[in-house]
Write an enzyme that holds these catalytic residues in place. Structure first.
Site, PDB file in Angstrom:
ATOM      1  N   LYS A 110       0.855  -1.187   0.000  1.00 32.34           N
ATOM      2  CA  LYS A 110       0.000   0.000   0.000  1.00 32.34           C
ATOM      3  C   LYS A 110       0.890   1.236   0.000  1.00 32.34           C
ATOM      4  O   LYS A 110       1.932   1.256   0.678  1.00 32.34           O
ATOM      5  CB  LYS A 110      -0.896  -0.026   1.243  1.00 32.34           C
ATOM      6  CG  LYS A 110      -1.938   1.084   1.313  1.00 32.34           C
ATOM      7  CD  LYS A 110      -2.774   0.950   2.584  1.00 32.34           C
ATOM      8  CE  LYS A 110      -3.886   1.986   2.667  1.00 32.34           C
ATOM      9  NZ  LYS A 110      -4.686   1.826   3.900  1.00 32.34           N
TER      10      LYS A 110
ATOM     11  N   SER B 173      -9.651  -0.697   7.139  1.00 36.43           N
ATOM     12  CA  SER B 173      -9.081  -0.481   5.803  1.00 36.43           C
ATOM     13  C   SER B 173      -8.364  -1.683   5.192  1.00 36.43           C
ATOM     14  O   SER B 173      -8.031  -1.648   4.011  1.00 36.43           O
ATOM     15  CB  SER B 173      -8.125   0.714   5.828  1.00 36.43           C
ATOM     16  OG  SER B 173      -8.861   1.915   5.828  1.00 36.43           O
TER      17      SER B 173
ATOM     18  N   SER C 194      -9.558   1.669   2.934  1.00 39.00           N
ATOM     19  CA  SER C 194      -8.698   2.447   2.059  1.00 39.00           C
ATOM     20  C   SER C 194      -7.654   1.608   1.310  1.00 39.00           C
ATOM     21  O   SER C 194      -7.081   2.079   0.337  1.00 39.00           O
ATOM     22  CB  SER C 194      -7.961   3.511   2.881  1.00 39.00           C
ATOM     23  OG  SER C 194      -7.128   2.901   3.852  1.00 39.00           O
TER      24      SER C 194
END
Lengths: 486, 488
Positions: free
Chosen positions: B80, B179, B155
């Site tokens: 990420k 997330s 996210s």
């Protein structure tokens, strides 16, 4: 009411915030070296630059040093050290917040005693806490600004006096700082170097009419880099505020900077609105538990504090109270004194010499005693020579200056100076023989050929195997030249 | 030969070790897959082809020298974009960090490298991990491999989509309020939020420091466990990391779940939970019982306050964590303003997206004098109550089971104008962050052709029981073998 009267119609109140950089090897939350100066931005890393993703890790030694200071200042110690974030934007503050301590300082409720001509006074200390220093903003000649983050993250201790303030005069403000610095240097927490900014003080000052219960509006003074500046700055600010009030004007709540050259405080920042720092607990650090055993071991490790040392010096060495004050101004002074006095066996002379010649030379050279090339051994050697009559007091002064300058042993300096031929009669005889041997050179010199002077001096030095006092030789030559060729 | 993409982490590693394929071949196959599906999905913000091939070659060279290979040797992964990668842009999905190349690796990045994993790229995410759909990325949304009109969740939407689409074998996400787990559920993969303190946060660009936790995302429980094993453990660079008993991926596969006590909190099975989702979760509970676990309904009365609590605490911490983006030292500097204040204002105005600005404002307000006690302090107290609710529940149960997301993946743009509806997407996952406990999402059904996620939560540092239950369920079902048909 502890505040005392300095002007006929006004009472002064002085509080003080002192910041001391701690003597740790590394910074507060990272492994960067904690040191002064150096090329800008050479001692920083992702943590003290606040780069994204970096995290602080607390320096345990810094916590220990604050506990040490808090104990020496008679504070109670919090069982837990928690850190908070103080949020504000400034270019020298890389994270946009300073890691500090808000509602639970490590030390609280302490005091220290001072003495001035007005008498003794106990100054109460509200809190002693730990935080990180900021970087340094520099304004370049180009008009741009630059930031040096070498200082960013250096462990910083803040010591705040109690409110209502105990101090009421510039004398007391200076005495407080002198005593605080003596304690902090004695316990090895700070080097106390005000001129380098490792010890910084910000007095806050207000005056109010005698008899009034409400405190006047306070101002804060920054940029006080010496004890003298503290005294002058506080005195100036008190006078300024009283003058304002007498003119019927009001004192504005503001930060003022001390201008040493102009001898006055200058407006820096108006502080009418209390700044909003949005303190909250620092989530990147866990609370640190301070258990009784830790506190006890730190307490046990405390050295003799200046108050105790002062009493002992008077008692043990027979020095005066005023001398003892000076000799305990820092731990380095006390150590220097005790070593020198012990070696030469004459404590009174040692104290005298330190308060006089040593202090004078240190001041002139702007040096701290631990930077002095002539150590206590040198002073003891010098004083022993004076005592035994080997050198005169007058000569001792010159020898000491040379020793202070070069670090050479006083005995060696004295020996060299003692062997020098300075006697005008003896030198005159040598001069006569040189002139007799080199009549042409002498004539040329007397005719104005200055280059021959060096040659003549050289001949005299050669004849005396270098023992002639060169200054005296020069003087004699000039004298003889003025008298004309024989 | 079985295609290299969609093979398990363990299978890939074993193939490299045995010499069946080289790490370079695996890397190439996945780079090809990325080239094939990325135009449709946009899961990755950067594909690090050269670095990946170099890493793969290093693995192959080590093997040819006869050295013992790391536990993730040759395994292709994505990180990420809130996880720092030395010399590789780490943008956090934000314009303000466009082109920011950290001079250091996050601890997890270094540990994965050490284990032999090959990083293929940086995954898209909501800006600074703030969001539930990956629509808040400054670099455009990521699409759900199961249906390109749907969001992948967020996210960590890019990390989830890349794994689901076979672009990488596993990835790392970060989970502040769900997330990792929510996008894992919406993309039909496994996503684990470890216990707070289990994985170092050093190098994770902070959103809400007291809640953020990095965790693995993969296509099976075993793969997720292997990733966790590689990245977990105390770190001297993160004072909040914990020196807990080590986590063993092998132990997850050991034994059965007979006698495992499963609690089903009723607060997560009623209002707001889609019927198909609730039904799938009930079926999953029955499946666990059929394997010898015992299940009982229970209650977490304060858990419903998690959403309100989260939206005080997380923005408060974020408002402080994001103060460093001032244009002085790194990131975007806008020349618009005058002086330091002007420069900072202009840079932040231009660099932050709307959601980030909103959270900074909310957090600044919550910490302001006069509001601190009413908001921040009260939220901290509620957080303590939520934690106690979990403590009480874990006296009776080994794990708690809930839906991960109230619904399957929603449409792109569908909730953009309804911030509250968007925030409700995290209602089932937020409580675990409040309590700091571990939670995993695993596939447990399909509705309208979209995956449904099952959340299993456990005691602090008891990832083993959480994953053991997940593994047992996975072995007894086939949901994790479903693959999306990615449209070209």
């Amino acid at each position: 009411m502890p505040a005392i009267q300095t002007e006929t119609q006004y009472v002064s109140s002085i509080g003080m915030e002192v910041h001391a950089e701690l003597l740790t090897e590394s910074k507060m939350f990272c492994g960067c070296r904690n040191a002064f100066g150096g090329e800008p931005n050479t001692r920083c890393c992702p943590v003290c630059l606040g780069l994204p993703g970096s995290l602080p890790v607390a320096n345990r030694l810094a916590v220990e040093l604050v506990i040490r200071a808090a104990l020496a200042l008679h504070c109670s110690i919090s069982p837990i050290a928690e850190f908070d974030r103080k949020n504000y934007f400034y270019p020298d503050l890389p994270k946009g917040y300073q890691i500090s301590q808000y509602d639970q300082p490590i030390g609280s409720g302490g005091w220290l005693d001072i003495e001035t001509e007005a008498g003794p006074r106990r100054v109460h200390i509200r809190r002693v806490h730990l935080e990180e220093d900021t970087g340094k903003l520099m304004h370049l000649p180009t008009g741009d600004s630059a930031v040096d983050y070498n200082r960013s993250g250096v462990p910083l201790m803040e010591i705040v006096t109690e409110f209502p303030p105990d101090m009421g005069s510039a004398d007391e403000a200076r005495a407080y700082l002198v005593k605080l610095r003596a304690i902090l240097t004695c316990i090895g927490v700070s080097d106390g170097k005000m001129e380098q900014g490792s010890l910084r003080c910000e007095p806050n000052i207000s005056v109010r009419p005698t008899g009034a219960s409400a405190f006047g509006t306070k101002t804060e003074i920054k940029n006080l880099n010496s004890f003298r500046a503290v005294h002058r700055g506080v005195q100036h600010e008190l006078t300024r505020q009283v003058a304002l009030l007498r003119r019927g004007e009001r004192v504005a709540q503001e930060t003022r900077g001390w201008n040493e050259a102009r001898g006055e405080t200058v407006l820096q920042r108006v502080k009418e609105v209390e700044q909003e720092y949005r303190y909250f607990p620092e989530p990147d650090l866990l609370p640190l538990h301070i258990d009784d055993a830790w506190v006890a071991s730190i307490r046990a490790g405390l050295p003799e504090l200046p108050d105790a040392a002062r009493l002992r010096l008077v008692d043990q060495y027979g020095v005066s109270a005023a001398e003892a004050d000076l000799l305990t101004q820092t731990a380095a002074w006390t150590a220097y004194f005790e070593r020198a006095a012990g070696l030469c066996g004459n404590a009174r002379a040692t104290a005298n010499w330190m308060m006089g010649e040593l202090a004078r030379l240190l001041n002139a050279a702007n040096l701290e005693i631990d930077q002095c090339k002539a150590g206590p051994e040198a002073l003891a050697e010098l004083l022993a020579m004076v005592e035994s009559g080997k050198i005169s007091g007058k000569m001792a002064k010159g020898v000491w200056e040379a020793a202070f300058e070069t670090g050479e042993a006083p005995a060696a300096i004295a020996a060299r100076q003692g062997e020098q031929i300075s006697d005008a009669g003896a030198l005159g005889a040598v001069l006569n023989s040189v002139i007799a041997a080199q009549p042409d050179v002498w004539q040329a010199l007397c005719a104005g050929d200055e280059k021959k002077l060096t040659f003549m001096v050289g001949q005299i030095m050669k004849q005396t195997r270098g023992k002639a006092n060169p200054g005296e030789v020069n003087r004699l030559l000039r004298e003889r030249m003025a008298g004309g060729a024989q | 030969m079985e295609p290299l993409t969609y093979r398990s982490l363990r299978a890939l590693r074993d193939a490299v070790c045995s010499g069946e394929v080289s790490a370079r071949e695996i890397t190439r196959a996945h780079l090809d897959r990325i080239a094939e599906v990325e135009p449709a999905i946009s899961a990755l913000l950067a594909v690090t082809t050269d670095g990946a091939l170099a890493q793969a070659d290093a693995v192959d060279a080590a093997r040819s020298r006869g050295e013992e290979l790391g536990p993730l040797a040759g395994v292709p992964i994505a990180l990420k974009d809130v996880i720092s990668t030395r010399g590789v842009a780490t943008t956090c999905g934000s314009r303000i960090l466009a082109g920011w190349k950290p001079p250091y690796d996050a601890t997890v990045t270094a540990r994965l490298r050490e284990a032999g994993a090959v990083m293929l790229g940086k995954a898209n995410c909501d800006e600074f991990a703030m969001g539930s759909s990956t629509e808040n990325s400054a670099y455009g949304p990521t699409r759900n491999p199961w249906n390109l009109d749907r969001v992948p969740g967020g996210s960590s939407g890019g990390s989830a989509a890349a794994v689901a689409a076979g672009e990488v074998a596993g990835s790392l996400g970060s989970d502040t309020g769900g997330s990792i787990r929510q996008p894992a559920a919406l993309c039909g993969i496994v996503g684990l939020k470890p216990t707070y303190g289990r994985v170092s946060r050093f190098g994770l660009v902070a959103y809400a420091s007291s809640l953020d936790q990095i965790g693995p995302m993969a296509r099976s429980v075993e793969d997720a466990a292997l990733l966790l094993e590689a990245i977990c453990g105390v770190d001297l660079l993160d004072a909040t990391s914990v020196d807990a008993p080590p986590f063993s991926a092998e132990a997850v596969k050991r034994g059965d779940i007979r006698g495992l006590r499963v609690g089903v909190p009723r607060e997560f099975m009623g209002d707001g939970i889609d019927g198909a989702v609730a039904a799938a979760v009930r079926a999953a509970v029955e499946a666990l019982c059929s394997m010898g676990a015992t299940a009982e309904e229970c209650s977490l009365p304060t858990a419903r306050h998690s959403l309100a609590t989260y939206y005080i605490l997380a923005p408060a911490e974020a408002s402080s964590n994001l103060a460093r983006y001032d244009g002085v030292r790194f990131g975007l500097r806008s020349e618009g303003g005058s002086g330091h204040a002007g420069m900072t204002e202009a840079s932040r105005e231009a660099g932050f997206g709307a959601e980030t600005k909103q959270r900074i404002l909310v957090g600044t307000y919550a910490l302001s004098a006069g509001y601190y006690d009413a908001y921040y302090l009260r939220a901290q107290k509620v957080r303590t109550l939520i934690r106690r609710d979990f403590d009480a529940a874990f006296e009776r149960f080994d794990v708690l089971v809930t839906p991960t997301s109230p619904t399957v993946a929603f449409g792109i743009g569908e909730k953009s104008d309804d911030p509250l509806a968007m925030k409700l997407a995290d209602v089932c996952t937020l409580p675990a962050n409040m309590a700091g406990i571990p939670g995993v999402s695993i596939p447990c059904g399909m509705d309208q052709g979209l995956p449904i996620g099952l959340q299993i939560m456990g005691r602090s540092f008891d990832e083993e029981n959480v994953l053991r239950a997940a593994y047992a369920y996975e072995q007894a079902t086939r949901w994790h073998t479903h693959r999306p048909e990615v449209a070209r």
